[in-house]
Design a protein around this motif. Structure first.
Motif, PDB file in Angstrom:
ATOM      1  N   LYS A  76       0.853  -1.181   0.000  1.00  0.00           N
ATOM      2  CA  LYS A  76       0.000   0.000   0.000  1.00  0.00           C
ATOM      3  C   LYS A  76       0.891   1.234   0.000  1.00  0.00           C
ATOM      4  O   LYS A  76       1.893   1.268   0.699  1.00  0.00           O
ATOM      5  N   PRO A  77       0.505   2.225  -0.777  1.00  0.00           N
ATOM      6  CA  PRO A  77       1.301   3.448  -0.716  1.00  0.00           C
ATOM      7  C   PRO A  77       1.150   4.099   0.655  1.00  0.00           C
ATOM      8  O   PRO A  77       0.058   4.132   1.215  1.00  0.00           O
ATOM      9  N   SER A  78       2.249   4.567   1.178  1.00  0.00           N
ATOM     10  CA  SER A  78       2.191   5.199   2.493  1.00  0.00           C
ATOM     11  C   SER A  78       1.719   6.641   2.339  1.00  0.00           C
ATOM     12  O   SER A  78       1.804   7.231   1.269  1.00  0.00           O
ATOM     13  N   LYS A  79       1.244   7.199   3.427  1.00  0.00           N
ATOM     14  CA  LYS A  79       0.811   8.590   3.407  1.00  0.00           C
ATOM     15  C   LYS A  79       2.049   9.469   3.256  1.00  0.00           C
ATOM     16  O   LYS A  79       3.096   9.179   3.829  1.00  0.00           O
ATOM     17  N   PRO A  80       1.911  10.557   2.500  1.00  0.00           N
ATOM     18  CA  PRO A  80       3.066  11.445   2.365  1.00  0.00           C
ATOM     19  C   PRO A  80       3.389  12.138   3.685  1.00  0.00           C
ATOM     20  O   PRO A  80       2.495  12.435   4.475  1.00  0.00           O
ATOM     21  N   THR A  81       4.656  12.376   3.885  1.00  0.00           N
ATOM     22  CA  THR A  81       5.093  13.071   5.099  1.00  0.00           C
ATOM     23  C   THR A  81       4.825  14.572   4.944  1.00  0.00           C
ATOM     24  O   THR A  81       4.550  15.055   3.844  1.00  0.00           O
ATOM     25  N   GLU A  82       4.938  15.292   6.052  1.00  0.00           N
ATOM     26  CA  GLU A  82       4.782  16.752   6.005  1.00  0.00           C
ATOM     27  C   GLU A  82       5.811  17.362   5.053  1.00  0.00           C
ATOM     28  O   GLU A  82       5.503  18.291   4.311  1.00  0.00           O
ATOM     29  N   GLU A 133       5.884  19.359  -2.372  1.00  0.00           N
ATOM     30  CA  GLU A 133       4.885  19.380  -3.444  1.00  0.00           C
ATOM     31  C   GLU A 133       4.336  20.798  -3.622  1.00  0.00           C
ATOM     32  O   GLU A 133       4.255  21.309  -4.743  1.00  0.00           O
ATOM     33  N   GLN A 180       7.223  15.952   2.420  1.00  0.00           N
ATOM     34  CA  GLN A 180       6.831  15.672   1.041  1.00  0.00           C
ATOM     35  C   GLN A 180       5.700  16.590   0.585  1.00  0.00           C
ATOM     36  O   GLN A 180       5.717  17.076  -0.546  1.00  0.00           O
ATOM     37  N   LEU A 181       4.741  16.827   1.463  1.00  0.00           N
ATOM     38  CA  LEU A 181       3.642  17.725   1.121  1.00  0.00           C
ATOM     39  C   LEU A 181       4.150  19.152   0.924  1.00  0.00           C
ATOM     40  O   LEU A 181       3.719  19.854   0.002  1.00  0.00           O
TER      41      LEU A 181
END
Length: 75
Positions: free
Chosen positions: A16-22, A28, A24-25
C-alpha cells in the motif's frame, strides 16, 4: 493469454502506498508555487522556453514532487 483465478486464500498483498510526510507535502506545494511563478515569467517573456524548461528540470530535482511523474509533460 493465460488467466488465473485468485481465491481469497491465495491472494498476495500489494504494498500500500504510504501517506506522504509533512516534508513531502511541503515539497509538493513549493514545487507547484515555483512552477506557477516560472509560467508567469515565461508568459511575460522575461525568460525563454528553453530557460523555463531548464529551471523546471532543476525544480523537479530539488523538490522531488510526488505528482510530477503523473502530471508533467516537460523533459
Amino acid at each position: 493469454m493465460r488467466m488465473t483465478q485468485l481465491s481469497p486464500n491465495n491472494q498476495t498483498l500489494i504494498n500500500k502506498p504510504s501517506k506522504p510526510t509533512e516534508e513531502q507535502l511541503q515539497n509538493e506545494l513549493n514545487f507547484h508555487l515555483a512552477e506557477k511563478t516560472l509560467m508567469k515569467l515565461h508568459e511575460k517573456e522575461l525568460i525563454s522556453q528553453e530557460e523555463s524548461n531548464q529551471i523546471s528540470k532543476l525544480n523537479r530535482q530539488k523538490f522531488k514532487p510526488l505528482l510530477c511523474p503523473l502530471m508533467c509533460d516537460k523533459p
